[in-house]
Enzyme design. Structure first.
Site, short mmCIF file in Angstrom:
data_model
loop_
_atom_site.label_atom_id
_atom_site.label_comp_id
_atom_site.label_asym_id
_atom_site.label_seq_id
_atom_site.Cartn_x
_atom_site.Cartn_y
_atom_site.Cartn_z
N GLY A 148 23.26 50.31 78.84
CA GLY A 148 24.42 50.36 79.73
C GLY A 148 24.39 49.44 80.92
O GLY A 148 23.79 48.36 80.90
N GLY A 188 37.49 50.01 92.10
CA GLY A 188 37.78 50.14 93.53
C GLY A 188 39.19 50.64 93.79
O GLY A 188 39.42 51.50 94.64
N LEU A 318 33.59 48.44 78.57
CA LEU A 318 34.48 49.60 78.42
C LEU A 318 33.86 50.56 77.41
O LEU A 318 33.24 50.14 76.42
CB LEU A 318 35.86 49.16 77.92
CG LEU A 318 36.70 48.36 78.92
CD1 LEU A 318 37.94 47.81 78.26
CD2 LEU A 318 37.07 49.19 80.15
N HIS A 443 63.35 60.20 71.31
CA HIS A 443 64.12 60.16 72.55
C HIS A 443 64.08 61.53 73.21
O HIS A 443 64.14 62.54 72.50
CB HIS A 443 65.57 59.79 72.22
CG HIS A 443 66.45 59.78 73.44
ND1 HIS A 443 66.43 58.75 74.36
CD2 HIS A 443 67.37 60.69 73.88
CE1 HIS A 443 67.32 59.02 75.32
NE2 HIS A 443 67.89 60.19 75.05
C1 LIG Z 1 33.77 54.74 88.10
C2 LIG Z 1 33.86 54.20 86.69
C3 LIG Z 1 35.00 54.40 85.96
C4 LIG Z 1 35.09 53.94 84.64
N1 LIG Z 1 36.25 54.15 83.96
C5 LIG Z 1 36.34 53.72 82.69
C6 LIG Z 1 37.51 53.99 81.93
O1 LIG Z 1 38.48 54.60 82.42
N2 LIG Z 1 37.55 53.56 80.65
C7 LIG Z 1 36.51 52.89 80.07
O2 LIG Z 1 36.60 52.52 78.89
N3 LIG Z 1 35.39 52.61 80.78
C8 LIG Z 1 35.28 53.02 82.06
N4 LIG Z 1 34.12 52.78 82.75
C9 LIG Z 1 33.05 52.00 82.09
C10 LIG Z 1 32.25 52.89 81.12
O3 LIG Z 1 31.69 53.96 81.83
C11 LIG Z 1 31.18 52.06 80.43
O4 LIG Z 1 31.79 50.95 79.79
C12 LIG Z 1 30.43 52.86 79.38
O5 LIG Z 1 29.81 54.00 79.95
C13 LIG Z 1 29.37 51.99 78.70
O6 LIG Z 1 28.67 52.74 77.75
P1 LIG Z 1 27.18 52.37 77.32
O7 LIG Z 1 26.84 53.34 76.24
O8 LIG Z 1 27.09 50.93 77.04
O9 LIG Z 1 26.27 52.62 78.61
P2 LIG Z 1 26.14 53.77 79.68
O10 LIG Z 1 27.27 54.73 79.64
O11 LIG Z 1 25.86 53.10 80.97
O12 LIG Z 1 24.87 54.59 79.19
C14 LIG Z 1 23.58 54.03 79.17
C15 LIG Z 1 22.57 55.16 79.18
O13 LIG Z 1 21.28 54.61 78.97
C16 LIG Z 1 20.35 55.32 79.76
N5 LIG Z 1 19.16 54.47 79.94
C17 LIG Z 1 19.09 53.25 80.55
N6 LIG Z 1 17.85 52.77 80.51
C18 LIG Z 1 17.12 53.69 79.86
C19 LIG Z 1 15.73 53.77 79.50
N7 LIG Z 1 14.86 52.80 79.81
N8 LIG Z 1 15.31 54.87 78.85
C20 LIG Z 1 16.16 55.87 78.54
N9 LIG Z 1 17.46 55.85 78.85
C21 LIG Z 1 17.93 54.77 79.49
C22 LIG Z 1 21.10 55.60 81.03
O14 LIG Z 1 20.55 56.69 81.74
C23 LIG Z 1 22.51 55.91 80.50
O15 LIG Z 1 22.69 57.28 80.28
C24 LIG Z 1 33.99 53.25 84.07
C25 LIG Z 1 32.83 53.04 84.80
C26 LIG Z 1 32.74 53.52 86.09
C27 LIG Z 1 31.49 53.30 86.87
#
Ligand SMILES: Cc1cc2nc3c(=O)[nH]c(=O)nc-3n(C[C@H](O)[C@H](O)[C@H](O)COP(=O)(O)OP(=O)(O)OC[C@H]3O[C@@H](n4cnc5c(N)ncnc54)[C@H](O)[C@@H]3O)c2cc1C
Length: 464
Positions: A148, A188, A318, A443
């Site tokens: 992530g 933001g 996303l 509609h």
């Molecule tokens: C405030 C905010 C609002 C958002 N709103 C939207 C929205 O409306 N729509 C949308 O599509 N996206 C939104 N996003 C973006 C969305 O949250 C991310 O795109 C999405 O979570 C990415 O998923 P991911 O699985 O790649 O990673 P993440 O969700 O970041 O998950 C990665 C996970 O890996 C774990 N991890 C990392 N390193 C390690 C390690 N070494 N060992 C074990 N675990 C580890 C972390 O703890 C985490 O739980 C938003 C983001 C934020 C911050």
């Protein structure tokens, strides 16, 4: 040291990782997932879900305040409303908790073994996990990196005390009187708008020459207008500098002019960075694409047997992109023939009004050398929008001029996020303007503006 072996090991249980693990489990792949914090990742715990809960609560409170001010065009009135942010946040935490348990239950149902702890590569087939009860070694035939992203900090305004990221903003116990938001991107502005509706005096500082620079000006204009109506001051071409001595203000600079912005809290939303540290990237030395891990159309990295998905692999960061990649990679590991063949990844900005964009914008289509037709229909001419005080905004369709193939669809307006799936479906299925125009839209709904935009593109809209 305890050791386990599996066919697939997934690092990170965000939307990318947990979906990958569930799908692999469904397909009978012996799967282990490692998560250092909570199931659901950024999205479920500190991103998409909690932010939308806060935005909804803020909108409800704002409606009550409008009624209490005697300005409700609907003729509603009431005595002074109040908000107890602690209870609002507890409600939001309840939703997050339910979803956490839901994901944990789904992983279990799919037969996935979950390990809690920080994972670290030993080599391309081996990972050590620092768990509460010691180090667990996991050997796997295939590994998926889904670690992530994290908020980017500003060197002169490091996180801590009253300088906060979106994570802390979603857990505040009191509404700050004044809030300075650094960065006019979607995170933001979504949070800034929510806090303005909750009663904060909000100031947005953006370094570029306009807010939401990833959307064209026609789409961001109604948002800009609404920010003004909510009393949010926006400074563009402005750099945030440092906190004032009493730490209740923020110094900023616009075109060489220095000024101070009141800021009980400073919310820094200048972007997110891939989490490429802390899990041993140096042990396996994967190729990068800028800051991100480089992947191909099957999410394969430069090392055989290691895939990467989600925010760690690039834009758009996303949740639904991460989910689609996770599902695809699980099927590839289970032996299916899959590759990334999506025509669009819709993006939604949950501001007021909301923005949706799927496929190509007019500028992007023209830059690709395609001759286009544009059909645009305003919500002002949509009956349902009138009945819900939602007349600001429009739906716009970008189609090829020669065969009317739809290349892109954008909208700005109240609740247009719910139109995003219709837009993506049209593009994914290769719809032409005639297909959308020829589909009966119920509609009275805002979705009729979608059909009318297609009719407009064909030169015969009915209601304008
Ligand atoms: C405030 C905010 C609002 C958002 N709103 C939207 C929205 O409306 N729509 C949308 O599509 N996206 C939104 N996003 C973006 C969305 O949250 C991310 O795109 C999405 O979570 C990415 O998923 P991911 O699985 O790649 O990673 P993440 O969700 O970041 O998950 C990665 C996970 O890996 C774990 N991890 C990392 N390193 C390690 C390690 N070494 N060992 C074990 N675990 C580890 C972390 O703890 C985490 O739980 C938003 C983001 C934020 C911050």
């Amino acid at each position: 040291m305890k050791e386990i072996s599996c066919k697939l090991l997934v690092l990170g249980a965000g939307p990318g990782g947990y979906v990958c693990a569930i799908r692999a489990g469904q397909l009978g792949v012996n799967t282990v997932i490692v998560e250092k914090a909570k199931a659901g990742g950024t999205c479920l715990n500190v991103g998409c879900i909690p932010s939308k809960a806060l935005i909804h609560a803020a909108e409800e409170f704002h409606k009550l305040r409008t009624a209490a001010s005697g300005k409700s065009p609907l003729g509603l009135s009431l005595e002074a409303p109040a908000i107890d942010l602690k209870r609002t946040v507890a409600w939001k935490d309840g939703i997050v908790g339910r979803l956490n348990s839901g994901v944990t239950g789904l992983l279990k149902k799919a037969g996935v073994k979950a390990v809690i702890g920080q994972a670290r590569f030993v080599d391309g087939k081996t990972v050590d996990v620092e768990t509460e009860i010691g180090v667990q070694r996991i050997r796997a035939e295939a590994i998926v990196i889904a670690t992530g992203s994290a908020p980017v900090a500003l060197p002169d305004l490091p996180f801590g005390d009253n300088v906060i990221s979106s994570t802390e903003a979603l857990a505040l116990k009191e509404v700050p009187q004044t809030l300075a938001v650094i960065g006019g991107g979607y995170i933001g502005l979504e949070l800034g708008t929510a806090f303005a509706k909750l009663g904060s005096k909000v100031t947005v500082l953006e370094a570029m020459d306009r807010i939401l620079p990833q959307y064209d000006a026609d789409l961001s204009k109604p948002v800009m207008k609404r920010l003004g109506e909510l009393g949010i001051e926006v400074f563009t071409r402005t750099a945030a500098k440092r906190l004032s001595a009493d730490r209740r203000g923020l110094f900023a600079e616009e075109n060489g002019r220095a000024f101070e912005v009141p800021a009980e809290k400073v919310l820094v939303t200048v972007g997110r960075r891939p989490v490429v540290e802390g899990w041993g990237l140096e042990e396996i030395d994967l190729d990068r694409s800028g800051k991100f891990i480089r992947i191909d159309d099957q999410c394969r990295t430069s090392m055989r047997g290691i895939h990467a998905i989600g925010d760690v692999t690039g834009e758009p960061m996303l949740a639904h992109r991460a989910i689609a990649q996770g599902e695809m990679v699980a099927e590839i590991i289970a032996g299916q023939k899959r590759s990334w063949d999506k025509r669009c990844i819709p993006a939604v900005c949950f501001t007021d009004p909301e923005i949706v964009s799927a496929g190509l914008s007019p500028e992007e289509a023209r830059a690709a050398g395609i001759e286009i037709k544009i059909g645009q229909f305003p919500f002002q001419a949509n009956g349902r929008a009138m009945t819900t005080l939602a007349e600001d905004g429009f739906v716009r369709i970008v189609a090829r001029a020669d065969n009317h193939l739809v290349l892109g669809i954008q909208a700005v307006g109240h609740a247009v996020s719910e139109l995003s799936s219709a837009f993506a479906l049209a593009i994914e299925m290769g719809a032409r303007l005639e297909d959308i125009a020829g589909t009966i839209h119920a509609h009275p709904t805002q979705s009729e503006a979608f059909q009318e935009a297609a009719l407009k593109g064909l030169g015969h809209a009915l209601h304008i």
